[in-house]
Design an enzyme around this catalytic site. Sequence first.
Site, PDB file in Angstrom:
ATOM      1  N   LYS A   1      -7.318   7.201   0.248  1.00  0.00           N
ATOM      2  CA  LYS A   1      -8.310   8.276   0.324  1.00  0.00           C
ATOM      3  C   LYS A   1      -9.738   7.738   0.234  1.00  0.00           C
ATOM      4  O   LYS A   1     -10.678   8.395   0.647  1.00  0.00           O
ATOM      5  CB  LYS A   1      -8.029   9.328  -0.746  1.00  0.00           C
TER       6      LYS A   1
HETATM    7  C1  LIG Z   1      -2.823  11.755  -0.402  1.00  0.00           C
HETATM    8  C2  LIG Z   1      -1.767  10.748  -0.360  1.00  0.00           C
HETATM    9  C3  LIG Z   1      -0.740  10.784   0.611  1.00  0.00           C
HETATM   10  C4  LIG Z   1      -0.595  11.910   1.611  1.00  0.00           C
HETATM   11  O1  LIG Z   1      -1.647  11.961   2.536  1.00  0.00           O
HETATM   12  P1  LIG Z   1      -1.831  13.258   3.465  1.00  0.00           P
HETATM   13  O2  LIG Z   1      -3.069  13.020   4.237  1.00  0.00           O
HETATM   14  O3  LIG Z   1      -1.942  14.416   2.526  1.00  0.00           O
HETATM   15  O4  LIG Z   1      -0.623  13.347   4.322  1.00  0.00           O
HETATM   16  C5  LIG Z   1       0.182   9.746   0.626  1.00  0.00           C
HETATM   17  N1  LIG Z   1       0.120   8.734  -0.268  1.00  0.00           N
HETATM   18  C6  LIG Z   1      -0.831   8.671  -1.216  1.00  0.00           C
HETATM   19  C7  LIG Z   1      -0.819   7.540  -2.169  1.00  0.00           C
HETATM   20  C8  LIG Z   1      -1.813   9.659  -1.291  1.00  0.00           C
HETATM   21  O5  LIG Z   1      -2.765   9.581  -2.240  1.00  0.00           O
END
Ligand SMILES: *Cc1c(COP(=O)(O)O)cnc(C)c1O
Length: 463
Positions: free
Chosen positions: A112
């Site tokens: 993220k």
């Molecule tokens: C947020 C997150 C996901 C999922 O991502 P999306 O964009 O919601 O599909 C997967 N793995 C981790 C570690 C995350 O923080």
Amino acid sequence: MKYISTRGQAPVLNFEEVLLAGLASDGGLYVPESLPHYSKAEINEWQGLSYADLAFRIIQPFVSDSIPAKDLKSIIDESYAGFRHPAVAPLTQLDHNEWILELYHGPTLAFKDFALQLLGRLLDYILQRRHQHVSILGATSGDTGSAAIEGCRRCENVDIYILHPHNRVSDVQRKQMTTVNGENIHNLAVEGNFDDCQSIVKACFNDQSFLQGKHSLVAVNSINWARIMAQIVYYFYAALAVGGPSKKVSFSVPTGNFGDIFAGYLAKQMGLPIEQLVIATNKNDILHRCISNNDYSKKQLDHTLSPSMDIMVSSNFERLLFDLYDRDGAAVSALLDNFNEGAVSLDDRVWKRARENFDSSAVDDDQTCETIAEIFEATELLIDPHTAIGVRAARQCNRNRSIPMITLSTAHPVKFPEAVLKAGCEQPTLPHHMADLFEREERYKVVPNQVAEVQRAITGSND
Ligand SMILES: *Cc1c(COP(=O)(O)O)cnc(C)c1O
């Protein structure tokens, strides 16, 4: 570049407006009116670009005249300068023609950061120019909150309020949020679960009168278009690194809200030769049920060892549906307006199109741990539970082993020690630069599970 709503009724916006907008006024999500398209020859010319240079090439057309190119370039350069690996998104080989793309070298050790490092800087730039101040409000089950706080900590025109469920996030996740210093950072630990936090956030967005017109609220969850945009880049980067675009590649993506994998779908629409896009879910498998059985109905939430993918509904799936329904906003509205009423399925022709674009697999907690152990045994590489789900799904769905299969590795294993220990592996250690995380001082406020209490905490801290 213009942006339109997936429900067809909201005003058309430019990038600057879409960055501040969050949800469209008709309840839909914003998407670009049209996508740039690149030939193989054009993509090939990007061979050898650094991550930040490639990001500029890909992102610039989406921002277009909202930010002068020179300023955008330095915003992007700064966003990725803080990553702890010179490649920013390095590939590691797991097996013959099988790879993981390590997206956890940013400040909070999860993918993220790719979007939120950029989003914070874009917001601050635009707000400075508009002489405006906003409050970011978001709920987190762990990763989004810390990435948003890190992305916005230096923003002068932003206050940030992050709600997390009290005593229900991991110690590392909580400390990553609560040990960041800054007058503009406010951590609220709500005495409830993640769904309660989300409902409170929703209620605050729906009626902002409690702010008495002082600030407006901005969303930083993946309904914000800028997050998706930033994530398109690493699909191109990874493909170029393994011989694309003259060779095809496949991706497997651990999926919760469908944001990350939707960026992969967009990369394909923009001309990147992608063979397979694999949706990898945990037991919360609405997307897998949809792709495999055309069953797009809500089920009760399960708490798993991969908490960042614990969702009942994937909000960004609406962006895909808009395309699959030939960009007919009325059809999307009709489908999703019925969404709370039991069984939902897609029109047959739409479902077929979804299956042409995606494969899918659901992986439970036992299989997740098995995969962590198996990969460690084979390579001595420790992967986190979300990544393990991606790797497992990739192996299940792979139709052509002559094509490189890349799993997005979305977090560092240190963030999810429970799964790692259950897999029989040793507790991972914190990377050097945050080795003192557990000694840092924490700041957060515990608030009752009530909208009014959270609103009071927000307005109180503004006085
Ligand atoms: C947020 C997150 C996901 C999922 O991502 P999306 O964009 O919601 O599909 C997967 N793995 C981790 C570690 C995350 O923080």
